[in-house]
Design a protein around this motif. Structure first.
Motif, mmCIF file in Angstrom:
data_model
loop_
_atom_site.group_PDB
_atom_site.id
_atom_site.type_symbol
_atom_site.label_atom_id
_atom_site.label_comp_id
_atom_site.label_asym_id
_atom_site.label_seq_id
_atom_site.Cartn_x
_atom_site.Cartn_y
_atom_site.Cartn_z
ATOM 1 N N ARG A 55 0.858 -1.266 0.119
ATOM 2 C CA ARG A 55 0.294 -0.132 0.045
ATOM 3 C C ARG A 55 0.820 1.373 0.064
ATOM 4 O O ARG A 55 0.438 2.261 -0.658
ATOM 5 N N ARG A 56 1.992 1.368 0.700
ATOM 6 C CA ARG A 56 2.942 2.464 0.730
ATOM 7 C C ARG A 56 3.763 2.844 -0.444
ATOM 8 O O ARG A 56 4.355 3.879 -0.788
ATOM 9 N N ALA A 57 3.762 1.764 -1.552
ATOM 10 C CA ALA A 57 4.590 1.971 -2.629
ATOM 11 C C ALA A 57 4.022 2.261 -3.880
ATOM 12 O O ALA A 57 2.689 2.391 -3.915
ATOM 13 N N ARG A 58 4.737 3.273 -4.474
ATOM 14 C CA ARG A 58 4.069 4.040 -5.533
ATOM 15 C C ARG A 58 3.839 2.870 -6.628
ATOM 16 O O ARG A 58 2.933 3.042 -7.505
ATOM 17 N N HIS A 59 4.733 1.962 -7.104
ATOM 18 C CA HIS A 59 4.586 1.203 -7.966
ATOM 19 C C HIS A 59 4.722 -0.357 -7.256
ATOM 20 O O HIS A 59 5.852 -0.471 -6.272
ATOM 21 N N GLU A 79 -0.585 -2.891 -12.593
ATOM 22 C CA GLU A 79 -0.860 -1.721 -11.795
ATOM 23 C C GLU A 79 -2.098 -1.151 -12.300
ATOM 24 O O GLU A 79 -2.965 -0.745 -11.375
ATOM 25 N N THR A 80 -2.320 -0.842 -13.567
ATOM 26 C CA THR A 80 -3.687 -0.126 -14.005
ATOM 27 C C THR A 80 -4.892 -1.137 -13.372
ATOM 28 O O THR A 80 -5.673 -0.369 -13.081
ATOM 29 N N VAL A 81 -4.826 -2.163 -13.552
ATOM 30 C CA VAL A 81 -6.133 -3.010 -13.057
ATOM 31 C C VAL A 81 -6.157 -3.047 -11.624
ATOM 32 O O VAL A 81 -7.366 -2.860 -10.922
ATOM 33 N N TYR A 82 -5.156 -3.003 -10.813
ATOM 34 C CA TYR A 82 -5.107 -3.138 -9.512
ATOM 35 C C TYR A 82 -5.047 -1.730 -8.625
ATOM 36 O O TYR A 82 -5.177 -1.810 -7.349
ATOM 37 N N ARG A 83 -4.840 -0.690 -9.307
ATOM 38 C CA ARG A 83 -4.785 0.472 -8.296
ATOM 39 C C ARG A 83 -6.096 0.560 -7.938
ATOM 40 O O ARG A 83 -5.942 1.232 -6.887
ATOM 41 N N ASP A 84 -6.868 0.436 -8.371
ATOM 42 C CA ASP A 84 -8.425 0.797 -7.980
ATOM 43 C C ASP A 84 -9.003 -0.435 -6.863
ATOM 44 O O ASP A 84 -9.852 -0.292 -6.355
ATOM 45 N N GLU A 85 -7.957 -1.498 -6.970
ATOM 46 C CA GLU A 85 -8.522 -2.619 -6.091
ATOM 47 C C GLU A 85 -8.130 -2.197 -4.752
ATOM 48 O O GLU A 85 -8.872 -2.772 -3.787
ATOM 49 N N TRP A 86 -7.297 -1.385 -4.065
ATOM 50 C CA TRP A 86 -6.947 -1.023 -2.877
ATOM 51 C C TRP A 86 -8.270 -0.465 -2.069
ATOM 52 O O TRP A 86 -8.457 -0.976 -0.954
ATOM 53 N N ALA A 87 -9.135 0.053 -2.909
ATOM 54 C CA ALA A 87 -10.288 0.456 -1.914
ATOM 55 C C ALA A 87 -11.259 -0.318 -1.582
ATOM 56 O O ALA A 87 -12.057 -0.436 -0.634
ATOM 57 N N ARG A 88 -10.975 -1.749 -2.345
ATOM 58 C CA ARG A 88 -11.962 -2.901 -2.096
ATOM 59 C C ARG A 88 -11.254 -3.617 -0.927
ATOM 60 O O ARG A 88 -11.602 -4.790 -0.835
ATOM 61 N N ALA A 116 -13.517 -10.416 5.117
ATOM 62 C CA ALA A 116 -12.999 -11.456 4.528
ATOM 63 C C ALA A 116 -13.958 -12.178 3.214
ATOM 64 O O ALA A 116 -13.527 -12.384 2.519
ATOM 65 N N GLY A 117 -15.160 -11.972 3.828
ATOM 66 C CA GLY A 117 -16.147 -12.555 2.679
ATOM 67 C C GLY A 117 -16.201 -11.873 1.420
ATOM 68 O O GLY A 117 -16.058 -12.376 0.286
ATOM 69 N N HIS A 118 -16.019 -10.632 1.492
ATOM 70 C CA HIS A 118 -16.109 -9.788 0.415
ATOM 71 C C HIS A 118 -14.836 -9.704 -0.609
ATOM 72 O O HIS A 118 -14.766 -10.101 -1.720
ATOM 73 N N ILE A 119 -13.489 -10.114 0.157
ATOM 74 C CA ILE A 119 -12.210 -9.980 -0.326
ATOM 75 C C ILE A 119 -12.230 -11.367 -1.055
ATOM 76 O O ILE A 119 -11.910 -11.545 -2.326
ATOM 77 N N PHE A 120 -12.590 -12.386 -0.369
ATOM 78 C CA PHE A 120 -12.433 -13.863 -1.049
ATOM 79 C C PHE A 120 -13.608 -14.192 -2.057
ATOM 80 O O PHE A 120 -13.249 -14.965 -2.797
#
Length: 224
Positions: A55-59, A79-88, A116-120
């Motif tokens: 989470r703390r890394a730019r890339h 990175e493009t696909v998973y940049r928005d995934e952090w919010a989830r 956990a249920g939502h993430i999995f």
């Protein structure tokens, strides 16, 4: 169960089989997510490729055994696909993406229990690192690691009872081997996540940790 949930359940059930992932990629194409579909296909073609992002890394960073040509441009796509995934992923500190999905996550224990249920339901995670889950040496059994089970507790002495459904609240569990303890906690967390997501495949069993009443269980040497 939605179509997406059914596809993810199939991937959970056979995590080593790319066929279910590729079928899901076709479904994503048909439902307006061509970027994620393309990423799954590309990563399945380079199965040794592992993308790690904190989470703390730019890339993120990646490791792979394939040729440079085989993975060219892939890091930017992940990175493009998973940049928005952090919010989830509330409470997540680090993810590892393999073959198009998160398969390993470091996450704080209490947010993990809550989400956990939502993430999995979105990712076929096979291993979990629980941040902030303290381990301490037992006073009653020198050389062993001890945790006391309480629901929703992760303070200095307590581990979440939710990961140990076979035990009662207040039970003390012991491990004589630190590596085995970390592995068992990871697999128990992954099992909890699958249960919360409605996916019931359990990981291969490990030796059961000894509760306070298991005085006759064999002891393992503690690693230094």
């Amino acid at each position: 169960m939605t179509d997406a949930t059914a596809f993810l359940a199939a991937i959970h059930a056979a995590p080593e089989d790319d066929a279910a992932r590729l079928v899901f990629a076709d479904w994503l194409d048909e439902h307006g997510e061509p970027g994620r579909a393309d990423l799954i296909r590309r990563m399945c073609r380079v199965p040794t490729y592992v993308f790690t992002w904190s989470r703390r890394a730019r890339h993120g960073r990646h490791v792979h055994a394939e040729s440079i040509g085989a993975i060219r441009g892939l890091k930017g796509r992940v990175e493009t696909v998973y940049r928005d995934e952090w919010a989830r992923l509330p409470g997540a500190e680090l993810i590892q993406v393999c073959r198009g999905f998160i398969e390993y996550i470091d996450i704080r224990a209490l947010p993990f229990l809550a989400h956990a249920g939502h993430i999995f339901a979105r990712h076929p995670i096979v291993a979990v690192g629980l941040c902030g889950l303290h381990t301490w040496m037992s006073a009653s059994r020198p050389g062993e690691y001890e945790g006391v089970l309480q629901p929703g507790r992760t303070d200095d002495r307590h581990w979440p009872l939710e990961l140990f459904p076979e035990y009662a609240a207040g039970t003390a569990v012991f491990y004589a081997d630190h590596h085995l303890m970390i592995l068992d906690l990871s697999r128990r967390a992954a099992g909890y996540g699958r249960r919360m997501a409605g996916v019931f495949r359990e990981p291969p069993p490990l030796p059961r940790p000894r509760s306070i009443g298991d005085t006759d269980a064999p002891r393992r040497p503690t690693r230094p």
